[in-house]
Design a protein around this motif. Structure first.
Motif, PDB file in Angstrom:
ATOM      1  N   VAL A 165      43.722  45.719  47.104  1.00  0.00           N
ATOM      2  CA  VAL A 165      43.403  46.353  45.831  1.00  0.00           C
ATOM      3  C   VAL A 165      43.732  45.441  44.651  1.00  0.00           C
ATOM      4  O   VAL A 165      43.039  45.450  43.629  1.00  0.00           O
ATOM      5  CB  VAL A 165      44.103  47.726  45.704  1.00  0.00           C
ATOM      6  CG1 VAL A 165      45.589  47.586  45.429  1.00  0.00           C
ATOM      7  CG2 VAL A 165      43.429  48.569  44.630  1.00  0.00           C
ATOM      8  N   ASN A 166      44.780  44.605  44.795  1.00  0.00           N
ATOM      9  CA  ASN A 166      45.098  43.661  43.723  1.00  0.00           C
ATOM     10  C   ASN A 166      44.097  42.519  43.655  1.00  0.00           C
ATOM     11  O   ASN A 166      43.740  42.051  42.568  1.00  0.00           O
ATOM     12  CB  ASN A 166      46.511  43.111  43.906  1.00  0.00           C
ATOM     13  CG  ASN A 166      47.572  44.029  43.341  1.00  0.00           C
ATOM     14  OD1 ASN A 166      47.668  44.222  42.135  1.00  0.00           O
ATOM     15  ND2 ASN A 166      48.371  44.615  44.209  1.00  0.00           N
ATOM     16  N   ALA A 167      43.637  42.053  44.806  1.00  0.00           N
ATOM     17  CA  ALA A 167      42.711  40.921  44.834  1.00  0.00           C
ATOM     18  C   ALA A 167      41.269  41.326  44.558  1.00  0.00           C
ATOM     19  O   ALA A 167      40.505  40.558  43.960  1.00  0.00           O
ATOM     20  CB  ALA A 167      42.787  40.222  46.195  1.00  0.00           C
ATOM     21  N   ASN A 168      40.908  42.543  44.979  1.00  0.00           N
ATOM     22  CA  ASN A 168      39.505  42.950  44.914  1.00  0.00           C
ATOM     23  C   ASN A 168      39.233  44.082  43.946  1.00  0.00           C
ATOM     24  O   ASN A 168      38.062  44.413  43.704  1.00  0.00           O
ATOM     25  CB  ASN A 168      39.011  43.386  46.303  1.00  0.00           C
ATOM     26  CG  ASN A 168      39.089  42.283  47.321  1.00  0.00           C
ATOM     27  OD1 ASN A 168      39.161  41.104  46.964  1.00  0.00           O
ATOM     28  ND2 ASN A 168      39.086  42.636  48.598  1.00  0.00           N
ATOM     29  N   GLY A 169      40.281  44.705  43.418  1.00  0.00           N
ATOM     30  CA  GLY A 169      40.081  45.876  42.582  1.00  0.00           C
ATOM     31  C   GLY A 169      39.775  47.106  43.424  1.00  0.00           C
ATOM     32  O   GLY A 169      39.616  47.035  44.646  1.00  0.00           O
ATOM     33  N   TYR A 170      39.715  48.262  42.751  1.00  0.00           N
ATOM     34  CA  TYR A 170      39.346  49.490  43.448  1.00  0.00           C
ATOM     35  C   TYR A 170      37.930  49.376  43.988  1.00  0.00           C
ATOM     36  O   TYR A 170      37.026  48.863  43.336  1.00  0.00           O
ATOM     37  CB  TYR A 170      39.439  50.691  42.505  1.00  0.00           C
ATOM     38  CG  TYR A 170      40.858  51.166  42.281  1.00  0.00           C
ATOM     39  CD1 TYR A 170      41.564  51.798  43.302  1.00  0.00           C
ATOM     40  CD2 TYR A 170      41.496  50.995  41.054  1.00  0.00           C
ATOM     41  CE1 TYR A 170      42.863  52.242  43.110  1.00  0.00           C
ATOM     42  CE2 TYR A 170      42.795  51.437  40.850  1.00  0.00           C
ATOM     43  CZ  TYR A 170      43.472  52.063  41.889  1.00  0.00           C
ATOM     44  OH  TYR A 170      44.759  52.497  41.698  1.00  0.00           O
ATOM     45  N   ASP A 172      36.714  47.449  46.012  1.00  0.00           N
ATOM     46  CA  ASP A 172      36.274  46.052  46.175  1.00  0.00           C
ATOM     47  C   ASP A 172      35.252  45.643  45.117  1.00  0.00           C
ATOM     48  O   ASP A 172      34.305  44.897  45.393  1.00  0.00           O
ATOM     49  CB  ASP A 172      35.695  45.837  47.575  1.00  0.00           C
ATOM     50  CG  ASP A 172      36.703  46.116  48.674  1.00  0.00           C
ATOM     51  OD1 ASP A 172      37.898  45.835  48.457  1.00  0.00           O
ATOM     52  OD2 ASP A 172      36.308  46.628  49.742  1.00  0.00           O
ATOM     53  N   ALA A 173      35.468  46.086  43.877  1.00  0.00           N
ATOM     54  CA  ALA A 173      34.495  45.859  42.816  1.00  0.00           C
ATOM     55  C   ALA A 173      34.598  44.479  42.169  1.00  0.00           C
ATOM     56  O   ALA A 173      33.676  44.054  41.462  1.00  0.00           O
ATOM     57  CB  ALA A 173      34.656  46.935  41.735  1.00  0.00           C
ATOM     58  N   MET A 174      35.703  43.739  42.396  1.00  0.00           N
ATOM     59  CA  MET A 174      35.879  42.442  41.744  1.00  0.00           C
ATOM     60  C   MET A 174      35.265  41.322  42.579  1.00  0.00           C
ATOM     61  O   MET A 174      35.444  41.291  43.798  1.00  0.00           O
ATOM     62  CB  MET A 174      37.377  42.141  41.533  1.00  0.00           C
ATOM     63  CG  MET A 174      37.982  42.946  40.420  1.00  0.00           C
ATOM     64  SD  MET A 174      39.621  42.390  39.854  1.00  0.00           S
ATOM     65  CE  MET A 174      40.261  41.392  41.139  1.00  0.00           C
ATOM     66  N   ASP A 175      34.595  40.400  41.910  1.00  0.00           N
ATOM     67  CA  ASP A 175      34.106  39.205  42.584  1.00  0.00           C
ATOM     68  C   ASP A 175      35.052  38.034  42.282  1.00  0.00           C
ATOM     69  O   ASP A 175      36.093  38.208  41.645  1.00  0.00           O
ATOM     70  CB  ASP A 175      32.669  38.886  42.169  1.00  0.00           C
ATOM     71  CG  ASP A 175      32.519  38.651  40.665  1.00  0.00           C
ATOM     72  OD1 ASP A 175      33.551  38.453  39.969  1.00  0.00           O
ATOM     73  OD2 ASP A 175      31.373  38.651  40.175  1.00  0.00           O
ATOM     74  N   THR A 176      34.702  36.839  42.746  1.00  0.00           N
ATOM     75  CA  THR A 176      35.594  35.694  42.580  1.00  0.00           C
ATOM     76  C   THR A 176      35.804  35.327  41.118  1.00  0.00           C
ATOM     77  O   THR A 176      36.894  34.898  40.729  1.00  0.00           O
ATOM     78  CB  THR A 176      35.050  34.480  43.348  1.00  0.00           C
ATOM     79  OG1 THR A 176      33.703  34.205  42.927  1.00  0.00           O
ATOM     80  CG2 THR A 176      35.070  34.736  44.854  1.00  0.00           C
ATOM     81  N   GLU A 181      39.552  35.345  36.423  1.00  0.00           N
ATOM     82  CA  GLU A 181      39.965  35.803  35.093  1.00  0.00           C
ATOM     83  C   GLU A 181      41.277  36.574  35.165  1.00  0.00           C
ATOM     84  O   GLU A 181      42.127  36.463  34.275  1.00  0.00           O
ATOM     85  CB  GLU A 181      38.865  36.662  34.464  1.00  0.00           C
ATOM     86  CG  GLU A 181      37.606  35.882  34.084  1.00  0.00           C
ATOM     87  CD  GLU A 181      37.906  34.735  33.133  1.00  0.00           C
ATOM     88  OE1 GLU A 181      38.681  34.941  32.170  1.00  0.00           O
ATOM     89  OE2 GLU A 181      37.380  33.621  33.343  1.00  0.00           O
ATOM     90  N   LEU A 182      41.449  37.357  36.224  1.00  0.00           N
ATOM     91  CA  LEU A 182      42.707  38.077  36.401  1.00  0.00           C
ATOM     92  C   LEU A 182      43.857  37.103  36.609  1.00  0.00           C
ATOM     93  O   LEU A 182      44.940  37.279  36.024  1.00  0.00           O
ATOM     94  CB  LEU A 182      42.599  39.030  37.593  1.00  0.00           C
ATOM     95  CG  LEU A 182      43.873  39.799  37.961  1.00  0.00           C
ATOM     96  CD1 LEU A 182      44.352  40.653  36.793  1.00  0.00           C
ATOM     97  CD2 LEU A 182      43.637  40.655  39.208  1.00  0.00           C
ATOM     98  N   ARG A 183      43.640  36.066  37.405  1.00  0.00           N
ATOM     99  CA  ARG A 183      44.682  35.050  37.596  1.00  0.00           C
ATOM    100  C   ARG A 183      45.055  34.393  36.260  1.00  0.00           C
ATOM    101  O   ARG A 183      46.230  34.163  35.969  1.00  0.00           O
ATOM    102  CB  ARG A 183      44.209  33.979  38.578  1.00  0.00           C
ATOM    103  CG  ARG A 183      44.109  34.430  40.028  1.00  0.00           C
ATOM    104  CD  ARG A 183      43.904  33.222  40.933  1.00  0.00           C
ATOM    105  NE  ARG A 183      43.698  33.610  42.322  1.00  0.00           N
ATOM    106  CZ  ARG A 183      42.517  33.607  42.923  1.00  0.00           C
ATOM    107  NH1 ARG A 183      41.434  33.249  42.253  1.00  0.00           N
ATOM    108  NH2 ARG A 183      42.414  33.956  44.191  1.00  0.00           N
ATOM    109  N   LYS A 184      44.045  34.055  35.465  1.00  0.00           N
ATOM    110  CA  LYS A 184      44.312  33.447  34.148  1.00  0.00           C
ATOM    111  C   LYS A 184      45.167  34.378  33.290  1.00  0.00           C
ATOM    112  O   LYS A 184      46.139  33.952  32.650  1.00  0.00           O
ATOM    113  CB  LYS A 184      42.997  33.138  33.438  1.00  0.00           C
ATOM    114  CG  LYS A 184      42.258  31.924  33.980  1.00  0.00           C
ATOM    115  CD  LYS A 184      40.900  31.760  33.322  1.00  0.00           C
ATOM    116  CE  LYS A 184      40.996  31.534  31.820  1.00  0.00           C
ATOM    117  NZ  LYS A 184      39.654  31.336  31.202  1.00  0.00           N
TER     118      LYS A 184
END
Length: 325
Positions: A165-170, A172-176, A181-184
């Motif tokens: 959930v942290n890497a992909n969002g709820y 799995d909505a987040m892409d690379t 951007e989240l890492r930044k």
């Protein structure tokens, strides 16, 4: 809040659920292999004799032992198990600095340290120890079962895979690109924390809720922000985790070796839970005829925190009696 490792534990009953007259309750402490002292509530069936099967309980993610995990522990003690509900490292009454840090490794270790403690008690049968993880600690429980062969049975209720959930969002909505951007953003926060000499908190469950809040956030609010489940030491009830805690989960998948769990596993999830896909996908990876997925009709994610008429305690009792014998 700063705490040293000589923990001062609250002795009065300060749980969000009533105390049972069928079990003896006491406070205990134990250390994990990182040297952090953990605080726990011990529940022992009254008139118990001999060496008992034991269960360590933790969760939900951002909760404390005075909430859901304590309710599970006390109820299972009423059913004949010696149980231990503990606060994870850096939270609640447990030690660890800085406060309010979550870690895929250390929090998995917390379960293993609970097994250490239970294994050394004279009133516990060390060959009959199981664990229960709720919400985010359901994923930690599976991770602990993958590494710790002393754990003979694992139940995960309303499980979250915190790495996913942290890497992909709820859902799995987040892409690379979104993950980059989240890492930044999180690494910029690290710089701010270093400059300030403090760790910014992410905030607990939002309060007041906006009108357009997703229904599952309304469920969380109904538990953590009302008299039903509010506790002054609960992260979700108050100011939440350190903002940068998400970084390690993004980089370290916790269920990498779940397909190698040989001991028994029971996954329990609500039919209507937004998080149901975590348990369904985790179950597909498990191997062996001692694995089971139980979907509770009509139940939401938070229903499995404290709804005594919905949590399948009869099933939990049967499961642990079968595999902790």
């Amino acid at each position: 809040m700063t705490m040293n490792e000589n923990l001062i534990l609250t002795q009065q009953w300060d749980k969000v659920f009533p105390q049972s007259d069928q079990v003896n309750h006491s406070k205990v402490t134990f250390r994990n292999r990182y040297g952090i002292t953990l605080a726990a509530d011990l529940y022992v069936p009254k008139n118990a004799a001999g060496k008992l099967p034991a269960i360590a309980v933790c969760g939900p993610f951002g909760a404390v032992k005075e909430q859901s995990s304590g309710l599970y522990a006390q109820t299972m003690a009423e059913r004949g198990f010696l149980t231990l509900a503990f606060d994870p490292s850096y939270t609640g009454e447990s030690g660890g600095e800085p406060r309010y840090v979550a870690s895929p490794d250390i929090n998995t270790e917390d379960f293993c340290a609970a097994v250490d403690y239970l294994s050394t008690r004279d009133d516990v049968d060390a060959a009959r120890i199981g664990i229960i993880g709720i919400c985010g600690w359901g994923g930690m429980a599976l991770n602990a079962a993958a590494i710790d062969t002393r754990i003979k049975a694992t139940a995960a209720a309303t499980m979250y895979d915190m790495s996913r959930v942290n890497a992909n969002g709820y859902f799995d909505a987040m892409d690379t690109d979104a993950r980059y951007e989240l890492r930044k953003q999180l690494n910029a926060q690290r710089t701010e924390d270093a400059k300030n000499g403090t760790y910014a908190l992410a905030g607990g469950v939002i309060d007041p809720l906006p009108d357009d809040a997703p229904w599952f956030l309304k469920d969380y609010h109904a538990y953590y922000k009302t008299t039903r489940g509010y506790h002054p030491r609960s992260l979700n009830s108050n100011d939440g985790w350190n903002k940068t805690s998400a970084l390690s989960f993004i980089n370290m998948p916790i269920l990498s070796y779940s397909d190698e769990i040989r001991s028994a596993v029971l996954l329990i999830h609500g039919e209507k839970a937004h998080s149901r896909y975590f348990s369904e996908d985790a179950f597909k990876k498990l191997k062996g005829d001692n694995k089971e997925l139980l979907i509770i009709p009509g139940a939401s994610h938070v229903d499995l925190y404290d709804r005594m008429n919905i949590i399948p305690f009869d099933k939990l009792e049967t499961f642990f009696k079968e595999y902790l014998k």
